[in-house]
Write a protein that holds these residues in place. Structure first.
Motif, short mmCIF file in Angstrom:
data_model
loop_
_atom_site.label_atom_id
_atom_site.label_comp_id
_atom_site.label_asym_id
_atom_site.label_seq_id
_atom_site.Cartn_x
_atom_site.Cartn_y
_atom_site.Cartn_z
N GLU A 104 -11.93 41.73 86.09
CA GLU A 104 -10.89 41.22 87.01
C GLU A 104 -11.10 39.80 87.45
O GLU A 104 -10.10 38.94 87.64
N THR A 105 -12.23 39.62 87.74
CA THR A 105 -12.66 38.28 88.33
C THR A 105 -12.69 37.28 87.22
O THR A 105 -12.22 36.08 87.29
N GLU A 107 -10.84 37.16 85.00
CA GLU A 107 -9.44 36.42 84.53
C GLU A 107 -8.90 35.26 85.26
O GLU A 107 -8.07 34.37 84.83
N ARG A 108 -9.65 35.10 86.36
CA ARG A 108 -9.47 33.96 87.12
C ARG A 108 -10.18 32.73 86.97
O ARG A 108 -10.04 31.59 87.05
N VAL A 109 -11.63 33.06 86.72
CA VAL A 109 -12.90 31.96 86.80
C VAL A 109 -13.50 32.30 85.44
O VAL A 109 -13.72 33.49 84.93
N GLU A 193 -17.14 32.76 90.90
CA GLU A 193 -16.87 33.28 92.23
C GLU A 193 -18.15 34.36 92.49
O GLU A 193 -18.80 34.61 91.63
#
Length: 243
Positions: A104-105, A107-109, A193
Motif C-alpha cells: 500500500e505504501t 503505491e505512493r512512494v 515513507e
C-alpha cells in the motif's frame, strides 16, 4: 498477479530460525491481485539451510561463494521477479499485515521502512525506542542521523520498487550495514515513507552478526560507515533523482 519479492540471506549455522521466518511469510494476507516470492540465498555452497525450508514453489533458493550478507542479498536479487522488493533477515519474523502495508505504501512512494519490535531470548518484546512519526520521511533525515550515529530505524525493514534497487546496484558490498547503505542511497534519490505499525519481530540473540565483538571493532565499523557516506554524499551532490 503482481509479486512482491522477499530477499533473505542465510548461512550454514545461521538458519535455525528460518522456519519461523517462513511461517510468518506464509501467513501474510496480501491484496487479491498480489502474491509473494521468497528469494533465499546461502552465503556459501553447503546447501544445508535449504533442508530447513519446505517444498514451496514460491521459494527460490540459491548458493554461492562465501562473501558476506551484502553480496549474498544482491545474488538473491537476480532471481526476484516482483515489482517490489522487501528485505527479511533469516532470524526475524514478519508481523501480520507487514507486506500488505508495504504494498500500500509503495503505491505512493518508491521506498519505505517500518517500525519493528525487538524479540529477546526470554520471549519478551520491546518496541523500537527511537521510531519517527509515521508518514513521509523528511529528505536527508536518515543521512543526518547516520552522520550523528543515531539512526532511528532498523534498515532491515527496507522495501522498495525493484527497479530502484537495481538502479542503485543492490546492496553495497560491505562487511555489514548493507541495509543502511541501501536505505541512504534510496533516500538520496527518491522520497520515502516510514510505516509506524511494526512489520517484524527483530530477534536478539548471541549468534547474530551484530552481536559479535569483531563486527564492532572500531576500524572495521568506521570503514563501513565511511564507504556508506561517501557513496551517499556523491549521490546527493550529483542531484540525480528517481523518476
Amino acid at each position: 498477479m503482481r509479486t512482491i519479492s522477499v530477499i533473505t540471506a542465510v548461512h550454514n549455522g545461521g538458519h535455525h530460525y528460518i522456519g519461523d521466518a517462513y511461517e510468518s511469510l506464509r501467513e501474510q494476507k496480501l491484496p487479491d491481485d498480489w502474491q509473494w516470492q521468497w528469494c533465499v540465498q546461502e552465503d556459501g555452497t553447503t546447501g544445508i539451510p535449504a533442508n530447513s525450508l519446505p517444498d514451496d514453489p514460491r521459494i527460490m533458493f540459491g548458493t554461492g561463494l562465501r562473501a558476506r550478507i551484502a553480496v549474498t542479498r544482491t545474488h538473491a536479487l537476480t532471481r526476484a521477479t516482483g515489482d517490489l522488493i522487501r528485505t527479511l533477515d533469516a532470524d526475524d519474523v514478519l508481523l501480520p499485515g507487514a507486506l500488505e502495508r508495504d504494498i500500500e505504501t509503495l503505491e505512493r512512494v518508491p521506498w519505505c521502512v517500518s517500525a519493528c519490535v525487538d524479540l529477546h531470548e526470554d520471549g519478551s518484546t520491546a518496541p523500537g525506542p527511537y521510531d519517527p512519526a509515521g508518514g513521509p520521511v523528511e529528505p536527508g533525515r536518515f543521512y543526518r542521523e547516520v552522520m550523528e550515529d543515531r539512526l532511528s530505524v532498523q534498515a532491515t525493514t527496507f522495501a522498495a520498487h525493484r527497479r530502484l534497487v537495481l538502479a542503485l546496484g543492490g546492496w553495497q558490498a560491505l562487511s555489514g550495514a548493507e541495509t543502511v547503505a541501501l536505505l541512504l542511497a534510496a533516500e538520496a534519490v527518491a522520497p520515502g515513507e516510514f510505516v509506524a505499525e511494526p512489520s517484524i519481530l527483530y530477534r536478539k540473540h548471541p549468534h547474530q552478526t551484530t552481536a559479535s565483538d569483531h563486527y564492532w571493532e572500531p576500524a572495521e565499523a568506521a570503514t563501513r560507515i565511511a564507504a556508506i557516506m561517501q557513496r551517499t554524499s556523491i549521490l546527493r551532490e550529483l542531484g540525480w533523482k528517481w523518476r
